[in-house]
Motif scaffolding. Structure first.
Motif, PDB file in Angstrom:
ATOM      1  N   GLY A   1      39.275  49.872  36.623  1.00  0.00           N
ATOM      2  CA  GLY A   1      40.550  49.191  36.522  1.00  0.00           C
ATOM      3  C   GLY A   1      40.369  47.694  36.278  1.00  0.00           C
ATOM      4  O   GLY A   1      39.294  47.226  35.891  1.00  0.00           O
ATOM      5  N   THR A   2      41.446  46.950  36.476  1.00  0.00           N
ATOM      6  CA  THR A   2      41.443  45.499  36.276  1.00  0.00           C
ATOM      7  C   THR A   2      41.893  44.824  37.567  1.00  0.00           C
ATOM      8  O   THR A   2      42.964  45.140  38.085  1.00  0.00           O
ATOM      9  N   THR A   3      41.077  43.921  38.079  1.00  0.00           N
ATOM     10  CA  THR A   3      41.419  43.174  39.288  1.00  0.00           C
ATOM     11  C   THR A   3      41.083  41.709  39.073  1.00  0.00           C
ATOM     12  O   THR A   3      39.986  41.386  38.619  1.00  0.00           O
ATOM     13  N   GLN A   4      42.045  40.836  39.381  1.00  0.00           N
ATOM     14  CA  GLN A   4      41.829  39.398  39.268  1.00  0.00           C
ATOM     15  C   GLN A   4      42.151  38.760  40.610  1.00  0.00           C
ATOM     16  O   GLN A   4      43.140  39.112  41.250  1.00  0.00           O
TER      17      GLN A   4
ATOM     18  N   LEU B   1      44.266  38.218  30.804  1.00  0.00           N
ATOM     19  CA  LEU B   1      43.410  38.670  31.911  1.00  0.00           C
ATOM     20  C   LEU B   1      43.156  40.175  31.885  1.00  0.00           C
ATOM     21  O   LEU B   1      42.488  40.703  32.776  1.00  0.00           O
ATOM     22  N   GLY B   2      43.702  40.860  30.890  1.00  0.00           N
ATOM     23  CA  GLY B   2      43.464  42.295  30.768  1.00  0.00           C
ATOM     24  C   GLY B   2      44.509  43.172  31.416  1.00  0.00           C
ATOM     25  O   GLY B   2      44.345  44.398  31.482  1.00  0.00           O
ATOM     26  N   PHE B   3      45.598  42.593  31.913  1.00  0.00           N
ATOM     27  CA  PHE B   3      46.676  43.376  32.509  1.00  0.00           C
ATOM     28  C   PHE B   3      47.620  43.885  31.419  1.00  0.00           C
ATOM     29  O   PHE B   3      47.759  43.275  30.360  1.00  0.00           O
TER      30      PHE B   3
ATOM     31  N   GLN C   1      45.330  46.513  38.712  1.00  0.00           N
ATOM     32  CA  GLN C   1      45.954  47.643  38.029  1.00  0.00           C
ATOM     33  C   GLN C   1      44.911  48.746  37.891  1.00  0.00           C
ATOM     34  O   GLN C   1      43.774  48.488  37.493  1.00  0.00           O
ATOM     35  N   ARG C   2      45.312  49.951  38.269  1.00  0.00           N
ATOM     36  CA  ARG C   2      44.458  51.143  38.122  1.00  0.00           C
ATOM     37  C   ARG C   2      43.113  50.982  38.848  1.00  0.00           C
ATOM     38  O   ARG C   2      42.111  51.581  38.467  1.00  0.00           O
TER      39      ARG C   2
ATOM     40  N   ARG D   1      53.655  36.653  30.778  1.00  0.00           N
ATOM     41  CA  ARG D   1      53.153  37.828  30.047  1.00  0.00           C
ATOM     42  C   ARG D   1      51.875  37.502  29.282  1.00  0.00           C
ATOM     43  O   ARG D   1      50.915  38.289  29.274  1.00  0.00           O
ATOM     44  N   GLU D   2      51.852  36.338  28.645  1.00  0.00           N
ATOM     45  CA  GLU D   2      50.676  35.966  27.854  1.00  0.00           C
ATOM     46  C   GLU D   2      49.446  35.792  28.738  1.00  0.00           C
ATOM     47  O   GLU D   2      48.350  36.236  28.381  1.00  0.00           O
TER      48      GLU D   2
END
Length: 408
Positions: A216-219, A181-183, A232-233, A175-176
């Motif tokens: 959105g956020t992509t890693q 990472l912005g998720f 996400q999104r 979770r941390e």
């Protein structure tokens, strides 16, 4: 020590030891993992491949009394960068060179007929080569740790590794890392996977910078044989477009959107599974479309006895396969199947009957059609059959429409 007899003593010794390079590598890898806990974060196949190449390069340099080639030193610099991104301390990375070289030297001494001055000089040269290689590693590691992008890459790598190790995705460290990472841990994740073999670290960094610019956020990060992009999104089609910008025509696997960190891990599994189904011709294969074949593929060995009867028949009678797949693809309608492949309905009926005679499976029943299509989906594509996409399409129709009880 007596002088060596013959001018090619070390060359012969290096040639002999090179035949044992894989066993030397295995011993080195085992010792490294026993002594350095940090290497649990490194995939063992990746580590074994690098050490094997480095030891082979060392033997070549010793045999020719030459320094390490420029490409070998560049590989060491790249290794330093990668290990920094994986969160490994430089001292541990350098220690792996010492351990592997010690195993190589011990093997050379054990293989030599007798100790010679040439062997002693080769030992001195080997440690000069180790010094040169570890200096290159240190340069790459230091450059990477000074780079903000590299630090983020390290967080990404540790996130994907922690996500793979966590059974339910709910460990605090997962979770941390996700939040760093912005998720948002409880929101929906979706994964995209491509084969990693064509990607360098520099290309992966450029892809991440590009993905940072889309909504959105992509890693993304490389893991074993695949590159994973988790989002996400973010519009999945945009991610696929950016992935293919630098690698046109690359094959892509797309997982389902799933909620929470446990869902993120499952979506990665989805994408990996369908990537294995895809042909190398640039398909985009989605788990939402190919979930049946993708899920069954993990159980091929268990299903082989049950489903292999169709394989031999398919190989000898491809025209029967064509009829069975058309029947499944066209909502279990004989007349529609005939129109699809330009045959009279009577010909379709004959071929379905013939398939039943040869396999024992009646494709007009739910069980018979499931066995037929599943057999073709799982085993026919191993032989490079060009109809694997049609097979999967037929299987999808079979499961979407619920069975063949209403066949004409």
């Amino acid at each position: 020590m007596p002088e060596a007899v013959g001018e090619d003593t070390i060359q012969r010794l290096c040639r002999q030891v090179s035949e044992e390079i894989e066993s030397v590598t295995d011993r080195a890898v085992g010792q490294i993992r026993a002594e350095l806990q940090s290497y649990a974060a490194v995939p063992i196949d990746e580590q074994r491949g690098y050490i094997s190449r480095q030891l082979a390069a060392t033997l070549r340099a010793l045999a020719e009394s030459e320094p390490l080639a420029d490409d070998v030193l560049e590989r060491s610099r790249q290794l330093g960068r990668r290990r920094a991104m994986q969160g490994l301390p430089l001292s541990d990375v350098i220690e792996t060179y010492h351990i592997a070289s010690r195993e190589l030297w011990n093997t050379m001494v054990a293989t030599a007929a007798e100790p010679t001055t040439d062997l002693l000089r080769a030992g001195g040269m080997m440690w000069d080569l180790v010094h040169t290689a570890t200096s290159a590693v240190a340069v790459g590691h230091t450059d990477a740790t000074r780079s903000e992008q590299a630090i983020r890459a390290g967080v990404r790598y540790r996130f994907f590794e922690a996500l793979a190790r966590s059974v339910d995705g709910d460990h605090r460290d997962v979770r941390e890392l996700a939040e760093a990472l912005g998720f948002t841990a409880q929101h929906e994740f979706q994964a995209v996977c491509v084969a990693a073999e064509e990607w360098s670290e520099a290309q992966l960094e450029r892809l991440q910078r590009t993905l940072d610019t889309i909504p959105g956020t992509t890693q993304c990060s490389g893991h074993g044989t695949v590159i994973i992009a988790l989002s996400q999104r973010a519009p999945v089609d945009d991610i696929i477009r950016e992935v293919r910008l630098g690698h046109p025509g690359t094959t892509v696997g797309v997982g389902l959107g799933r909620p929470g960190l446990a869902g993120a891990a499952m979506s990665i599994t989805d994408a990996r599974r369908v990537l294995q189904l895809a042909s190398p011709t640039g398909e985009v294969v989605r788990f939402a479309d190919e979930w049946v074949a993708a899920t069954l593929a993990d159980h091929r060995d268990e299903l082989a006895t049950l489903l292999e009867p169709g394989v031999a028949v398919a190989a000898d009678h491809p025209h029967l396969v064509e009829a069975v797949l058309a029947f499944a693809r066209n909502e279990f309608s004989i007349s529609a199947a005939g129109r699809d492949i330009h045959l009279h309905a009577n010909s379709i009926t004959y071929r379905l009957d013939r398939w039943q005679q040869l396999t024992g499976w009646d494709p007009r029943t739910l069980d018979g059609l499931q066995r037929s299509v599943s057999s073709l989906s799982l085993f026919q594509r191993d032989s490079g059959d060009s109809g694997s996409r049609e097979t999967r399409s037929a299987q999808r129709h079979l499961h979407e429409d619920g069975g063949a009880e209403e066949a004409e």
